[in-house]
Design a protein around this motif. Sequence first.
Motif, PDB file in Angstrom:
ATOM      1  N   ALA A  88       9.464 -13.173 -12.149  1.00 36.76           N
ATOM      2  CA  ALA A  88       8.601 -12.064 -12.566  1.00 36.76           C
ATOM      3  C   ALA A  88       7.168 -12.536 -12.766  1.00 36.76           C
ATOM      4  N   VAL A  89       7.007 -13.709 -13.349  1.00 36.84           N
ATOM      5  CA  VAL A  89       5.669 -14.252 -13.593  1.00 36.84           C
ATOM      6  C   VAL A  89       4.975 -14.566 -12.274  1.00 36.84           C
ATOM      7  N   ALA A  90       5.667 -15.232 -11.372  1.00 36.50           N
ATOM      8  CA  ALA A  90       5.064 -15.589 -10.079  1.00 36.50           C
ATOM      9  C   ALA A  90       4.710 -14.333  -9.280  1.00 36.50           C
ATOM     10  N   ASN A  91       5.569 -13.332  -9.302  1.00 34.51           N
ATOM     11  CA  ASN A  91       5.266 -12.080  -8.604  1.00 34.51           C
ATOM     12  C   ASN A  91       4.064 -11.383  -9.222  1.00 34.51           C
ATOM     13  N   ALA A  92       3.971 -11.416 -10.554  1.00 33.64           N
ATOM     14  CA  ALA A  92       2.823 -10.801 -11.227  1.00 33.64           C
ATOM     15  C   ALA A  92       1.536 -11.521 -10.843  1.00 33.64           C
ATOM     16  N   VAL A  93       1.573 -12.845 -10.804  1.00 34.26           N
ATOM     17  CA  VAL A  93       0.390 -13.615 -10.394  1.00 34.26           C
ATOM     18  C   VAL A  93      -0.032 -13.196  -8.985  1.00 34.26           C
ATOM     19  N   SER A  94       0.917 -13.116  -8.085  1.00 33.32           N
ATOM     20  CA  SER A  94       0.622 -12.707  -6.717  1.00 33.32           C
ATOM     21  C   SER A  94      -0.012 -11.316  -6.685  1.00 33.32           C
ATOM     22  N   ASP A  95       0.586 -10.371  -7.387  1.00 31.22           N
ATOM     23  CA  ASP A  95       0.057  -9.006  -7.415  1.00 31.22           C
ATOM     24  C   ASP A  95      -1.356  -8.958  -7.994  1.00 31.22           C
ATOM     25  N   LEU A  96      -1.587  -9.686  -9.084  1.00 29.49           N
ATOM     26  CA  LEU A  96      -2.910  -9.692  -9.713  1.00 29.49           C
ATOM     27  C   LEU A  96      -3.971 -10.275  -8.786  1.00 29.49           C
ATOM     28  N   ILE A  97      -3.618 -11.331  -8.079  1.00 31.03           N
ATOM     29  CA  ILE A  97      -4.571 -11.938  -7.153  1.00 31.03           C
ATOM     30  C   ILE A  97      -4.844 -11.005  -5.979  1.00 31.03           C
ATOM     31  N   LEU A  98      -3.798 -10.386  -5.452  1.00 28.99           N
ATOM     32  CA  LEU A  98      -3.992  -9.434  -4.355  1.00 28.99           C
ATOM     33  C   LEU A  98      -4.894  -8.287  -4.796  1.00 28.99           C
ATOM     34  N   GLN A  99      -4.670  -7.771  -5.984  1.00 32.81           N
ATOM     35  CA  GLN A  99      -5.513  -6.698  -6.505  1.00 32.81           C
ATOM     36  C   GLN A  99      -6.960  -7.153  -6.629  1.00 32.81           C
ATOM     37  N   SER A 100      -7.161  -8.390  -7.109  1.00 36.50           N
ATOM     38  CA  SER A 100      -8.530  -8.895  -7.273  1.00 36.50           C
ATOM     39  C   SER A 100      -9.239  -9.047  -5.929  1.00 36.50           C
ATOM     40  N   LEU A 101      -8.467  -9.245  -4.869  1.00 37.93           N
ATOM     41  CA  LEU A 101      -9.029  -9.375  -3.522  1.00 37.93           C
ATOM     42  C   LEU A 101      -9.172  -8.027  -2.817  1.00 37.93           C
ATOM     43  N   GLY A 102      -8.707  -6.963  -3.486  1.00 33.65           N
ATOM     44  CA  GLY A 102      -8.779  -5.637  -2.889  1.00 33.65           C
ATOM     45  C   GLY A 102      -7.736  -5.394  -1.818  1.00 33.65           C
ATOM     46  N   ILE A 103      -6.636  -6.161  -1.887  1.00 33.63           N
ATOM     47  CA  ILE A 103      -5.559  -6.017  -0.906  1.00 33.63           C
ATOM     48  C   ILE A 103      -4.472  -5.127  -1.490  1.00 33.63           C
ATOM     49  N   ASP A 104      -4.102  -4.098  -0.756  1.00 35.61           N
ATOM     50  CA  ASP A 104      -3.053  -3.179  -1.189  1.00 35.61           C
ATOM     51  C   ASP A 104      -1.714  -3.887  -1.092  1.00 35.61           C
ATOM     52  N   ASN A 105      -1.066  -4.092  -2.225  1.00 37.93           N
ATOM     53  CA  ASN A 105       0.194  -4.822  -2.240  1.00 37.93           C
ATOM     54  C   ASN A 105       1.405  -3.899  -2.340  1.00 37.93           C
ATOM     55  N   ARG A 106       1.175  -2.620  -2.153  1.00 35.38           N
ATOM     56  CA  ARG A 106       2.300  -1.683  -2.169  1.00 35.38           C
ATOM     57  C   ARG A 106       2.972  -1.681  -0.820  1.00 35.38           C
ATOM     58  N   CYS A 107       4.250  -1.377  -0.814  1.00 38.11           N
ATOM     59  CA  CYS A 107       4.934  -1.264   0.464  1.00 38.11           C
ATOM     60  C   CYS A 107       5.742   0.019   0.512  1.00 38.11           C
ATOM     61  N   CYS A 108       6.119   0.387   1.696  1.00 35.50           N
ATOM     62  CA  CYS A 108       7.042   1.507   1.907  1.00 35.50           C
ATOM     63  C   CYS A 108       6.562   2.793   1.265  1.00 35.50           C
ATOM     64  N   GLY A 109       5.264   3.025   1.220  1.00 36.16           N
ATOM     65  CA  GLY A 109       4.733   4.273   0.690  1.00 36.16           C
ATOM     66  C   GLY A 109       4.669   4.346  -0.816  1.00 36.16           C
ATOM     67  N   GLN A 110       4.843   3.245  -1.523  1.00 34.56           N
ATOM     68  CA  GLN A 110       4.759   3.281  -2.979  1.00 34.56           C
ATOM     69  C   GLN A 110       3.396   3.785  -3.402  1.00 34.56           C
ATOM     70  N   GLY A 111       3.395   4.668  -4.382  1.00 33.04           N
ATOM     71  CA  GLY A 111       2.140   5.145  -4.944  1.00 33.04           C
ATOM     72  C   GLY A 111       1.438   6.203  -4.132  1.00 33.04           C
ATOM     73  N   GLU A 112       1.964   6.542  -2.990  1.00 31.86           N
ATOM     74  CA  GLU A 112       1.341   7.581  -2.180  1.00 31.86           C
ATOM     75  C   GLU A 112       1.757   8.946  -2.710  1.00 31.86           C
ATOM     76  N   GLU A 113       0.818   9.845  -2.775  1.00 36.76           N
ATOM     77  CA  GLU A 113       1.128  11.196  -3.227  1.00 36.76           C
ATOM     78  C   GLU A 113       1.825  11.932  -2.092  1.00 36.76           C
ATOM     79  N   GLU A 114       2.803  12.745  -2.495  1.00 37.68           N
ATOM     80  CA  GLU A 114       3.511  13.525  -1.481  1.00 37.68           C
ATOM     81  C   GLU A 114       2.631  14.675  -1.018  1.00 37.68           C
ATOM     82  N   GLU A 115       2.733  14.975   0.240  1.00 33.27           N
ATOM     83  CA  GLU A 115       1.905  16.043   0.807  1.00 33.27           C
ATOM     84  C   GLU A 115       2.572  17.371   0.661  1.00 33.27           C
TER      85      GLU A 115
END
Length: 115
Positions: A88-115
Amino acid sequence: MAEPIQAITLSPVEDPQQEGEWLRATLQQWLDQEFLPETVNQEIAERAAQVFVRHRMEGENDLGSLVIAIVTEMQAFDFSQSFYSEFAVANAVSDLILQSLGIDNRCCGQGEEEE
């Protein structure tokens, strides 16, 4: 056929102390917000930042390799007083770094609003 995930290479570390402090503070904030603020979260964040910075100073810039290093070295940490694990810690580090780089780390439509 699915395309392989491209490696993410960080630029060489310029200010390891600043990078480590950013990671420690950001990770601790994430840990405190995800479940409950606990004293052990500070220790977890400090240790993960130490591992990350040491590997960066040794010349490791591949984010995947840095995440594996955190998982491996955090296995020696006592998580018995925490909701978290080394994964969990290593995944959080990865996510935080990706966010800081402006890289979308979501997959499979996570966080997308339904149309």
